[in-house]
Design a protein around this motif. Sequence first.
Motif, mmCIF file in Angstrom:
data_model
loop_
_atom_site.group_PDB
_atom_site.id
_atom_site.type_symbol
_atom_site.label_atom_id
_atom_site.label_comp_id
_atom_site.label_asym_id
_atom_site.label_seq_id
_atom_site.Cartn_x
_atom_site.Cartn_y
_atom_site.Cartn_z
ATOM 1 N N ALA A 115 26.961 37.570 29.110
ATOM 2 C CA ALA A 115 27.470 36.669 30.151
ATOM 3 C C ALA A 115 27.156 37.127 31.574
ATOM 4 N N PRO A 116 27.233 38.430 31.892
ATOM 5 C CA PRO A 116 26.948 38.829 33.275
ATOM 6 C C PRO A 116 25.486 38.629 33.694
ATOM 7 N N GLU A 158 22.397 37.082 35.030
ATOM 8 C CA GLU A 158 22.066 35.919 35.863
ATOM 9 C C GLU A 158 20.608 35.499 35.699
ATOM 10 N N GLU A 159 19.714 36.478 35.590
ATOM 11 C CA GLU A 159 18.292 36.160 35.660
ATOM 12 C C GLU A 159 17.617 35.941 34.312
ATOM 13 N N ASN A 160 18.260 36.247 33.214
ATOM 14 C CA ASN A 160 17.618 36.123 31.910
ATOM 15 C C ASN A 160 18.164 34.926 31.137
ATOM 16 N N PHE A 161 17.259 34.178 30.527
ATOM 17 C CA PHE A 161 17.700 33.017 29.762
ATOM 18 C C PHE A 161 17.860 33.343 28.285
ATOM 19 N N GLY A 162 17.445 34.532 27.855
ATOM 20 C CA GLY A 162 17.592 34.900 26.458
ATOM 21 C C GLY A 162 17.339 36.375 26.228
ATOM 22 N N PHE A 163 17.799 36.871 25.066
ATOM 23 C CA PHE A 163 17.640 38.269 24.669
ATOM 24 C C PHE A 163 17.235 38.337 23.203
ATOM 25 N N TRP A 164 16.373 39.301 22.884
ATOM 26 C CA TRP A 164 16.002 39.532 21.494
ATOM 27 C C TRP A 164 17.128 40.217 20.736
ATOM 28 N N PHE A 165 17.298 39.830 19.461
ATOM 29 C CA PHE A 165 18.171 40.501 18.502
ATOM 30 C C PHE A 165 17.338 40.790 17.263
ATOM 31 N N GLY A 166 17.886 41.490 16.279
ATOM 32 C CA GLY A 166 17.095 42.037 15.192
ATOM 33 C C GLY A 166 16.621 41.114 14.095
ATOM 34 N N ALA A 167 17.220 39.962 13.917
ATOM 35 C CA ALA A 167 16.864 39.127 12.763
ATOM 36 C C ALA A 167 15.507 38.449 12.927
ATOM 37 N N ASN A 168 14.854 38.248 11.802
ATOM 38 C CA ASN A 168 13.577 37.527 11.778
ATOM 39 C C ASN A 168 13.394 36.870 10.420
ATOM 40 N N TRP A 208 24.751 31.073 24.799
ATOM 41 C CA TRP A 208 24.377 32.266 24.030
ATOM 42 C C TRP A 208 24.361 32.038 22.526
ATOM 43 N N LYS A 209 24.157 30.791 22.111
ATOM 44 C CA LYS A 209 23.970 30.508 20.680
ATOM 45 C C LYS A 209 22.620 31.069 20.241
#
Length: 195
Positions: free
Chosen positions: A92-93, A95-105, A149-150
């Motif tokens: 949530a904090p 501001e500049e990123n629209f997404g983040f990588w997580f481990g699943a693939n 953040w879905k």
Amino acid sequence: MGRLLLVLFLGNVAILEQVLAQFGGGGFADSDDCNFCEDGWTGVIAYGKCYKITTEKMTWWNALLECKSLGGELATILSNNENDYISSVLLAPSEENFGFWFGANDIDNAFNFVWPSESPVSFTDWAPNQPDNHGGIEHCLMRWKTYDWKWNDYQCQKQLPSVCQKRIRSDRNDRERIIRCHPKYSRLSGLLSRG
């Protein structure tokens, strides 16, 4: 009995998560002694994990390697509580990123997502109409700011920051520190001191 309960709690996230819910959540006193993670990492003992956001944008593959170089792995999400914690405290904090990588693939089998350990993804929080494997080339999990953040499947070669995780620093002698650091552990303290 008390030591056995603590070992079970430290080794089983689901059990500890239930106990923390019963005894008042996962908040800890503000003290260096209560930090179960290395500098630059943040965590919750209920999940047995410390998390770190790597702000450098990189492909999913490079994020996987970066997390390994830090002694961890790309983050896994095993429950709704953990998912909510990551959304509200870590993402949530931003501001500049629209997404983040997580481990699943689902690189090996489309729509069959697995964590880096090859264990299947059982808990999910997909954005509407996701995963969709758009264009047949979206195989890596990212969390999407656009949809609160879905989860979204995304092209692995795209460049995003990532969330790494590693096991929390603890050992079997941490019983007193856990009780001291958690302000609502009075009932749990009684359970752990038996035996």
